[in-house]
Design a protein around this motif. Structure first.
Motif, short mmCIF file in Angstrom:
data_model
loop_
_atom_site.label_atom_id
_atom_site.label_comp_id
_atom_site.label_asym_id
_atom_site.label_seq_id
_atom_site.Cartn_x
_atom_site.Cartn_y
_atom_site.Cartn_z
N ASN A 1 -14.92 -23.26 12.32
CA ASN A 1 -16.20 -22.64 11.94
C ASN A 1 -17.19 -22.66 13.09
O ASN A 1 -17.93 -21.71 13.32
CB ASN A 1 -16.80 -23.34 10.71
CG ASN A 1 -16.15 -22.88 9.42
OD1 ASN A 1 -15.30 -21.98 9.42
ND2 ASN A 1 -16.51 -23.49 8.31
N TYR B 1 -15.58 -11.81 8.34
CA TYR B 1 -14.30 -12.48 8.06
C TYR B 1 -13.46 -12.69 9.31
O TYR B 1 -12.26 -12.93 9.23
CB TYR B 1 -13.53 -11.70 6.99
CG TYR B 1 -14.34 -11.56 5.71
CD1 TYR B 1 -14.72 -12.69 4.98
CD2 TYR B 1 -14.77 -10.31 5.26
CE1 TYR B 1 -15.49 -12.59 3.84
CE2 TYR B 1 -15.54 -10.20 4.11
CZ TYR B 1 -15.90 -11.35 3.40
OH TYR B 1 -16.67 -11.25 2.26
N ASP C 1 -19.56 -15.87 2.88
CA ASP C 1 -19.25 -15.76 4.31
C ASP C 1 -19.90 -14.54 4.93
O ASP C 1 -20.17 -14.51 6.13
CB ASP C 1 -17.73 -15.69 4.51
CG ASP C 1 -17.06 -17.04 4.25
OD1 ASP C 1 -17.81 -18.03 4.11
OD2 ASP C 1 -15.83 -17.10 4.15
N LYS D 1 -22.60 -24.53 6.83
CA LYS D 1 -21.92 -24.56 5.54
C LYS D 1 -22.05 -25.97 4.97
O LYS D 1 -21.88 -26.96 5.71
CB LYS D 1 -20.42 -24.26 5.71
CG LYS D 1 -20.12 -22.78 5.99
CD LYS D 1 -20.38 -21.92 4.78
CE LYS D 1 -19.75 -20.55 4.90
NZ LYS D 1 -20.20 -19.66 3.81
N PHE E 1 -21.43 -15.99 8.51
CA PHE E 1 -20.77 -15.72 9.80
C PHE E 1 -21.52 -14.69 10.65
O PHE E 1 -21.68 -14.91 11.85
CB PHE E 1 -19.29 -15.39 9.59
CG PHE E 1 -18.50 -16.65 9.29
CD1 PHE E 1 -17.98 -17.42 10.33
CD2 PHE E 1 -18.34 -17.10 7.99
CE1 PHE E 1 -17.30 -18.60 10.07
CE2 PHE E 1 -17.66 -18.28 7.72
CZ PHE E 1 -17.13 -19.03 8.76
#
Length: 573
Positions: free
Chosen positions: A105, A40, A504, A519, A508
């Motif tokens: 992103n 995150y 996520d 994504k 990530f």
């Protein structure tokens, strides 16, 4: 993609257990999917709270979107949506407003597959009417039962609304040719936006948006009937138990069978079996057979099928109007325009998979595009649905063709989005259910197809695959195989894909570790993506009830930040 609570990884037949033992000592990559700080890092605390709120709302059984809209009015409703569902699952209104999110992103190692998600909000009645008009040809309207059409590849009113039971895929209904041109323009803008937003973007397209679905139904039936004919001839030579690519037909025997059946003139048969394509092996297998059919093709001639009863080649339909010929041609031209545009912009094109009664045609048209455009690098990606019983056969046949012809194979593997609808339709209309019996069988199929393509990448470095999944076990399986084979993430041959606003904790950490991960990024005006959003909410309802994992990870990260004095955490990039 059909998602249930992650199942325990099923045993998979591994092709490469002993192979590459020497590579296993190479830089093994381990990724911790429980590391909330990594997962995150790109989100501030307000975004984490929004995710928690939205996921919580998804568990409520009745989503009162329509009611909320009536009570609040348009302006307030849009504001509320932007703060919740829209903000979570959609990147913005148009290709300019999505750029900040894409750039953010990207700074954290996650790319984008752009997907313009506008849908018409049709009633069921309107959808059925459009579908029936678009799937039935003039010849069929005049004499409905004159042809020997297979039930599966004919339109059926009770399944005319293709949105039924589908939560994770957008649906297009045909209106007329100018609407298809508009949809092509939308895809062109989407491809341009992908090219403008990043250096290595993807753009998603759907074939049903680009032409009249009648052609996809008919072409699918023709391809399947030829495949059945090949199987029939293969059985005649006692080879039906072999795997598809090993079923080689002996030419002399084949000529005799065809002569007995009186299929085609003798001269034709001589032509069929000469030419460089077939080589001098004295055998002909499924791929040569496919190229064999191609050599004789004009579009309506293409819709010729062998009739096993009469032993003759017959047209699938008695007549095609000139307008139907033009519609078929235009569909292929639109596809060609998009592929050329993607090539110019340096964008890769993902062709989405659709229902099984359209899919043989969609796959075949995508394959033709790959043959033409994937000569130097993979531009066109086909989608394989692993919930289908025939998924592995489809993947292996296409990989083999790319190997022979020397082009770059590009695939996206998904589990599949149309399961309930496909099962209901097969049962009600009376043909074999095309779907694997259960989630575990689909998992095994996914891993089997994935491993086959990874082996091919290892063998030639020409294949490319996107592992599109929210299943952590599948991602771990892929990383394990890559470690075993010594496949480095920086080679950019294996990509991962998840939906914006979900998972996520997978995307990530992969991005931070240098894996190409993307994504699926939907965008479009608030009001016009509501159908998309209500499906996302529905899909999450099933997904979230089965798995609290994402919510508990979000809570963990929020607590970590609060206790660590990061009340006002802002991502730095």
């Amino acid at each position: 993609e059909a998602r249930s609570a992650p199942a325990a990884p099923a045993p998979v037949e591994l092709i490469s257990q002993t192979k590459h033992a020497e590579n296993t000592q190479l830089c093994k990559i381990h990724i911790d999917f429980d590391n909330t700080e990594e997962a995150y890092k790109s989100k501030d605390n307000v975004e984490l709270l929004r995710s928690l709120l939205v996921f919580k709302l998804c568990t409520i059984d009745v989503l009162l979107m329509d009611l909320t809209k009536k009570v609040l009015g348009q302006w307030m409703f849009e504001k509320l949506m932007k703060m919740t569902f829209y903000g979570q699952f959609v990147a913005g209104e148009d290709h300019n407003s999505i750029k900040p999110l894409i750039q953010k992103n990207q700074a954290f190692g996650v790319g984008a597959v752009l997907d313009y998600s506008v849908e018409e909000d049709l009633t069921q009645e309107e959808a059925v009417k459009k579908e029936m008009d678009a799937c039935v040809s003039e010849a069929e309207k005049e004499s409905p039962d004159a042809d020997y059409r297979e039930k599966k590849y004919k339109a059926h009113r009770q399944f005319g609304d293709r949105r039924g039971g589908v939560t994770s895929a957008r649906t297009y209904f045909y209106a007329d040719e100018s609407k298809c041109d508009n949809q092509m323009e939308t895809f062109i803008n989407c491809i341009s936006a992908s090219g403008g937003a990043s250096a290595d973007g993807f753009s998603a397209i759907k074939m049903t948006a680009l032409g009249r679905p009648q052609f996809l139904l008919q072409f699918s039936e023709v391809l399947v009937k030829w495949r059945q004919f090949f199987n029939f001839l293969s059985a005649k030579q006692g080879k039906s138990d072999m795997i598809v690519l090993e079923q080689k037909l002996e030419l002399e025997q084949l000529k005799e069978t065809l002569t007995k059946m009186d299929i085609g003139a003798m001269d034709d048969k001589e032509n069929w079996f000469t030419g460089e394509k077939l080589g001098l092996s004295g055998t002909i297998d499924l791929l040569d057979w496919n190229s064999l059919i191609n050599d004789t093709t004009k579009i309506s001639n293409l819709l010729m099928v062998p009739n096993l009863q009469t032993g003759h080649l017959e047209p699938l339909l008695n007549t095609f109007t000139a307008e139907e010929e033009r519609q078929m041609k235009r569909m292929l031209q639109r596809v060609d325009v998009l592929a050329k545009h993607a090539m110019e912009k340096g964008v890769r094109l993902m062709v989405d998979a659709e229902q099984t009664y359209f899919q043989p045609a969609i796959s075949r048209l995508t394959l033709e595009m790959q043959r033409k455009f994937n000569r130097e690098k993979p531009i066109i990606f086909n989608t394989y649905q692993c919930y289908l019983k025939e998924a592995y056969d489809n993947v292996t046949v296409d990989v083999e063709l790319s190997r022979r012809e020397g082009w770059y194979f590009g695939a996206k593997l998904v589990r599949g989005a149309y399961m309930y609808q496909e099962r209901d339709r097969a049962k009600e209309i009376g043909y074999e259910d095309p779907i694997n019996p259960d989630y575990e069988a689909t998992n095994r199929m996914y891993h089997k197809c994935l491993e086959y393509v990874l082996e091919e990448i290892d063998h030639s470095r020409k294949a490319n695959i996107m592992v599109a999944t929210h299943n952590e076990d599948t991602v771990k399986f892929t990383l394990e195989k890559m470690n075993e084979m010594g496949l480095s993430p920086t080679e950019n041959k294996v990509y991962f894909g998840q939906l914006l606003g979900m998972c996520d904790q997978i995307s990530f950490p992969l991005g931070q570790a240098g894996f190409p991960v993307y994504k699926y990024v939907p965008y479009g005006p608030v009001n016009e993506v509501i159908p998309y959003l209500s499906r996302r909410a529905q899909e999450n309802r099933g997904f979230m009830k089965g798995s609290q994992r994402e919510r508990s990870l979000l809570w963990t990260e929020l607590k970590r930040r609060v206790l660590g004095g990061q009340m006002f955490y802002k991502p730095v990039y």
